[in-house]
Design a protein around this motif. Structure first.
Motif, PDB file in Angstrom:
ATOM      1  N   UNK A 162       0.814  -1.232   0.000  1.00 33.94           N
ATOM      2  CA  UNK A 162       0.000   0.000   0.000  1.00 33.94           C
ATOM      3  C   UNK A 162       0.842   1.275   0.000  1.00 33.94           C
ATOM      4  N   UNK A 163       2.160   1.127   0.125  1.00 30.98           N
ATOM      5  CA  UNK A 163       2.987   2.334  -0.007  1.00 30.98           C
ATOM      6  C   UNK A 163       3.199   2.653  -1.492  1.00 30.98           C
ATOM      7  N   UNK A 164       2.842   1.682  -2.372  1.00 30.43           N
ATOM      8  CA  UNK A 164       3.023   1.912  -3.812  1.00 30.43           C
ATOM      9  C   UNK A 164       1.706   1.867  -4.578  1.00 30.43           C
ATOM     10  N   UNK A 165       0.804   0.986  -4.154  1.00 34.14           N
ATOM     11  CA  UNK A 165      -0.498   0.881  -4.826  1.00 34.14           C
ATOM     12  C   UNK A 165      -1.295   2.157  -4.528  1.00 34.14           C
ATOM     13  N   UNK A 166      -1.903   2.762  -5.546  1.00 36.09           N
ATOM     14  CA  UNK A 166      -2.701   3.973  -5.282  1.00 36.09           C
ATOM     15  C   UNK A 166      -4.077   3.579  -4.736  1.00 36.09           C
ATOM     16  N   UNK A 167      -4.738   4.557  -4.133  1.00 31.20           N
ATOM     17  CA  UNK A 167      -6.079   4.305  -3.599  1.00 31.20           C
ATOM     18  C   UNK A 167      -7.004   3.846  -4.731  1.00 31.20           C
ATOM     19  N   UNK A 168      -6.855   4.484  -5.897  1.00 31.72           N
ATOM     20  CA  UNK A 168      -7.691   4.132  -7.048  1.00 31.72           C
ATOM     21  C   UNK A 168      -7.518   2.652  -7.415  1.00 31.72           C
ATOM     22  N   UNK A 169      -6.268   2.188  -7.410  1.00 36.05           N
ATOM     23  CA  UNK A 169      -5.983   0.787  -7.763  1.00 36.05           C
ATOM     24  C   UNK A 169      -6.561  -0.174  -6.721  1.00 36.05           C
ATOM     25  N   UNK A 170      -6.447   0.201  -5.451  1.00 36.29           N
ATOM     26  CA  UNK A 170      -6.996  -0.649  -4.380  1.00 36.29           C
ATOM     27  C   UNK A 170      -8.515  -0.761  -4.530  1.00 36.29           C
ATOM     28  N   UNK A 171      -9.159   0.360  -4.829  1.00 37.97           N
ATOM     29  CA  UNK A 171     -10.615   0.378  -4.962  1.00 37.97           C
ATOM     30  C   UNK A 171     -11.063  -0.435  -6.187  1.00 37.97           C
ATOM     31  N   UNK A 172     -10.288  -0.333  -7.265  1.00 36.39           N
ATOM     32  CA  UNK A 172     -10.601  -1.116  -8.471  1.00 36.39           C
ATOM     33  C   UNK A 172     -10.559  -2.612  -8.183  1.00 36.39           C
ATOM     34  N   UNK A 173      -9.610  -3.013  -7.351  1.00 34.73           N
ATOM     35  CA  UNK A 173      -9.477  -4.437  -7.013  1.00 34.73           C
ATOM     36  C   UNK A 173     -10.770  -4.968  -6.378  1.00 34.73           C
ATOM     37  N   UNK A 174     -11.453  -4.089  -5.605  1.00 33.21           N
ATOM     38  CA  UNK A 174     -12.701  -4.512  -4.952  1.00 33.21           C
ATOM     39  C   UNK A 174     -13.933  -4.165  -5.781  1.00 33.21           C
ATOM     40  N   UNK A 175     -13.703  -3.503  -6.934  1.00 30.59           N
ATOM     41  CA  UNK A 175     -14.801  -3.228  -7.861  1.00 30.59           C
ATOM     42  C   UNK A 175     -15.838  -2.260  -7.341  1.00 30.59           C
ATOM     43  N   UNK A 176     -15.430  -1.324  -6.469  1.00 35.59           N
ATOM     44  CA  UNK A 176     -16.410  -0.393  -5.879  1.00 35.59           C
ATOM     45  C   UNK A 176     -16.787   0.704  -6.874  1.00 35.59           C
ATOM     46  N   UNK A 177     -18.063   1.106  -6.881  1.00 37.57           N
ATOM     47  CA  UNK A 177     -18.466   2.146  -7.825  1.00 37.57           C
ATOM     48  C   UNK A 177     -18.174   3.552  -7.278  1.00 37.57           C
ATOM     49  N   UNK A 178     -18.287   4.544  -8.173  1.00 38.44           N
ATOM     50  CA  UNK A 178     -17.910   5.925  -7.816  1.00 38.44           C
ATOM     51  C   UNK A 178     -18.668   6.448  -6.606  1.00 38.44           C
ATOM     52  N   UNK A 179     -19.926   6.068  -6.521  1.00 41.00           N
ATOM     53  CA  UNK A 179     -20.790   6.510  -5.443  1.00 41.00           C
ATOM     54  C   UNK A 179     -20.236   6.043  -4.086  1.00 41.00           C
ATOM     55  N   UNK A 180     -19.810   4.779  -4.027  1.00 42.11           N
ATOM     56  CA  UNK A 180     -19.257   4.206  -2.791  1.00 42.11           C
ATOM     57  C   UNK A 180     -17.905   4.857  -2.475  1.00 42.11           C
ATOM     58  N   UNK A 181     -17.100   5.016  -3.520  1.00 41.03           N
ATOM     59  CA  UNK A 181     -15.782   5.635  -3.344  1.00 41.03           C
ATOM     60  C   UNK A 181     -15.949   7.041  -2.760  1.00 41.03           C
ATOM     61  N   UNK A 182     -16.975   7.745  -3.205  1.00 42.76           N
ATOM     62  CA  UNK A 182     -17.222   9.111  -2.758  1.00 42.76           C
ATOM     63  C   UNK A 182     -17.399   9.175  -1.241  1.00 42.76           C
ATOM     64  N   UNK A 183     -18.268   8.300  -0.677  1.00 34.37           N
ATOM     65  CA  UNK A 183     -18.482   8.420   0.765  1.00 34.37           C
ATOM     66  C   UNK A 183     -17.325   7.812   1.567  1.00 34.37           C
ATOM     67  N   UNK A 184     -16.659   6.802   1.003  1.00 32.87           N
ATOM     68  CA  UNK A 184     -15.510   6.229   1.725  1.00 32.87           C
ATOM     69  C   UNK A 184     -14.381   7.270   1.807  1.00 32.87           C
ATOM     70  N   UNK A 185     -14.092   7.925   0.689  1.00 30.78           N
ATOM     71  CA  UNK A 185     -12.984   8.889   0.650  1.00 30.78           C
ATOM     72  C   UNK A 185     -13.246  10.142   1.459  1.00 30.78           C
ATOM     73  N   UNK A 186     -14.495  10.631   1.423  1.00 29.86           N
ATOM     74  CA  UNK A 186     -14.779  11.942   2.036  1.00 29.86           C
ATOM     75  C   UNK A 186     -15.375  11.853   3.432  1.00 29.86           C
ATOM     76  N   UNK A 187     -16.233  10.852   3.681  1.00 27.67           N
ATOM     77  CA  UNK A 187     -16.918  10.800   4.977  1.00 27.67           C
ATOM     78  C   UNK A 187     -16.223   9.867   5.972  1.00 27.67           C
ATOM     79  N   UNK A 188     -15.440   8.894   5.461  1.00 25.75           N
ATOM     80  CA  UNK A 188     -14.711   7.989   6.366  1.00 25.75           C
ATOM     81  C   UNK A 188     -13.237   8.386   6.468  1.00 25.75           C
ATOM     82  N   UNK A 189     -12.571   8.513   5.305  1.00 30.10           N
ATOM     83  CA  UNK A 189     -11.149   8.863   5.323  1.00 30.10           C
ATOM     84  C   UNK A 189     -10.965  10.378   5.499  1.00 30.10           C
TER      85      UNK A 189
END
Length: 444
Positions: A162-189
């Motif tokens: 995770x020091x090299x993999x970007x957040x975008x790449x990690x999220x792609x691995x789990x197949x999360x959609x933009x809507x989910x990414x939005x609340x994870x990135x802004x409301x949780x992280x």
């Protein structure tokens, strides 16, 4: 006043007070001065009469709002993450003995025109109306990965660095959609914009873990805590702490002019004809305007209401994050609400703040998406203030200047500035491995 100090601190804003406390505890001789007659600087807390003087040029608020002294309206309102860096810093200095905290009822996110509770665990993900059935399963897998992730145990990394993999790449691995990414990135992280997607994922995973651990701490509806009587208690608690360690506080000192020697290094501060000598000066941007630059401005509204924010489960204290994408903006908007349950207003009254990084000169228009979520308000005030950051080189001039407070309704960015200033001033890193149970939330 004609003495020599290790450090003179100018301004009693929260950042300056924490630094003054940390430096006093370290055994430095500290003089702390403020041009105002009250504690808190920009981050002060106002009663109703003071609020009216500031926004309405009058000292007669309407009687139906209740007694002035029952109001403690924070000018820079921010919640604290229960296990976050600020709470660790407070415990490190033992200032917690002067404060009582209470858990915040709710943590919400605005999505597709509605307010939703922020799901933070695999179980909550399964219940959340924010996602459809298949997305819930994918999100659950992602949350389980984050919950189990341990930086020092490669078995939990599932082959990802995770020091090299970007957040975008990690999220792609789990197949999360933009809507989910939005609340994870802004409301949780709690990222303030979307730059994090192209940065290493470790920071985001750590932020989500902090949210989850803080949420579990008080078994409440949010990961946040807030002092009873509001944040105005914090600068005063640090003033008491500093005094215990031999620090000196002086309020109502006009001018506070920083003096420089032939080499351009700060060597003292003059007020009312007297000069106190020092090796270093710590201050907010107001005291050294020629060593800072404007980097933006914050627009905010303050509302007095007679009800909680609608659709927040009757929460007496809550944060709602409106991610930038949901509003078609460049930066997030924040709703902050607290009430008589934290002793910041008379019984039955609620205080709500809407804040964002200003993108126009019209706060009334810009803040409308947040204000529309509040329901009927008794009173509404608008304000914008400029944000500054230092442009000086502290190693050359011995001036350590804090950055202005941002629009966020939580403390994580504020305390990072304090810790980096502490390291610059002292040359060491603050040890924050503390016993978190020392800051327990007040029981009902």
């Amino acid at each position: 006043m004609d003495e020599e100090y290790d450090v003179i601190v100018l301004g009693t804003g929260l950042k300056e007070c924490i630094l003054s406390g940390l430096l006093s505890v370290d055994g430095l001789k500290v003089l702390h001065m403020d041009r105002n007659e009250y504690y808190g600087g920009e981050s002060t807390s106002l009663n109703l009469i003071q609020l009216w003087k500031r926004f309405r040029d009058s000292d007669k608020p309407p009687a139906h709002l209740g007694p002035s002294r029952d109001y403690n309206v924070d000018m820079i309102p921010k919640f604290m993450m229960a296990n976050g860096t600020l709470v660790r810093t407070l415990i490190h200095t033992d200032v917690t003995k002067y404060l009582s905290f209470k858990a915040v009822d709710g943590s919400y996110v605005f999505n597709k025109g509605k307010i939703h509770k922020v799901p933070a665990t695999d179980m909550e993900a399964l219940k959340s109306p924010l996602m459809g059935l298949f997305e819930k399963r994918r999100a659950r897998k992602f949350f389980i990965y984050v919950q189990n992730y341990d930086e020092s145990d490669p078995k939990t990394h599932e082959g990802l660095d995770l020091t090299r993999v970007t957040t975008k790449e990690l999220i792609l691995k789990y197949g999360l959609d933009d809507n989910t990414v939005d609340f994870i990135g802004h409301a949780l992280a709690l990222h303030r914009d979307d730059r994090y997607l192209n940065e290493p994922a470790l920071d985001t995973v750590k932020r989500i873990k902090l949210y989850e651990e803080s949420l579990a701490r008080f078994q409440g509806g949010s990961p946040y805590i807030y002092p009873l009587y509001g944040l105005g208690e914090l600068p005063q608690a640090f003033a008491r702490l500093s005094a215990v360690y031999g620090g000196t506080y002086m309020l109502n000192k006009p001018e506070c002019k920083v003096e420089f020697d032939m080499e351009g290094k700060a060597c003292g501060v003059t007020s009312e004809g007297e000069t106190a000598r020092c090796k270093k000066v710590v201050c907010d941007p107001w005291y050294l305007p020629n060593k800072v630059r404007k980097v933006g401005k914050v627009a905010r509204a303050i509302a007095i209401m007679s009800h909680p924010i609608p659709n927040t489960d009757e929460s007496h204290s809550a944060q709602v994050i409106l991610p930038q994408k949901q509003l078609g903006r460049k930066s997030d908007m924040y709703l902050f609400c607290c009430s008589y349950s934290h002793n910041v207003a008379p019984k039955g009254k609620f205080i709500a703040f809407v804040s964002t990084e200003a993108e126009t000169d019209r706060p009334e228009v810009e803040l409308k998406p947040g204000i529309d979520l509040l329901g009927p308000v008794d009173e509404l005030f608008f304000e914008t203030y400029d944000r500054y950051e230092p442009v000086n080189e502290p190693s050359l001039d011995n001036c350590f200047i804090s950055t202005s407070y941002d629009a966020t309704s939580h403390f994580e960015s504020t305390v990072m500035d304090v810790l980096s200033m502490y390291s610059m001033i002292t040359g060491k890193t603050l040890d924050l491995s503390v016993d978190l149970s020392a800051a327990s939330a007040a029981e009902e």
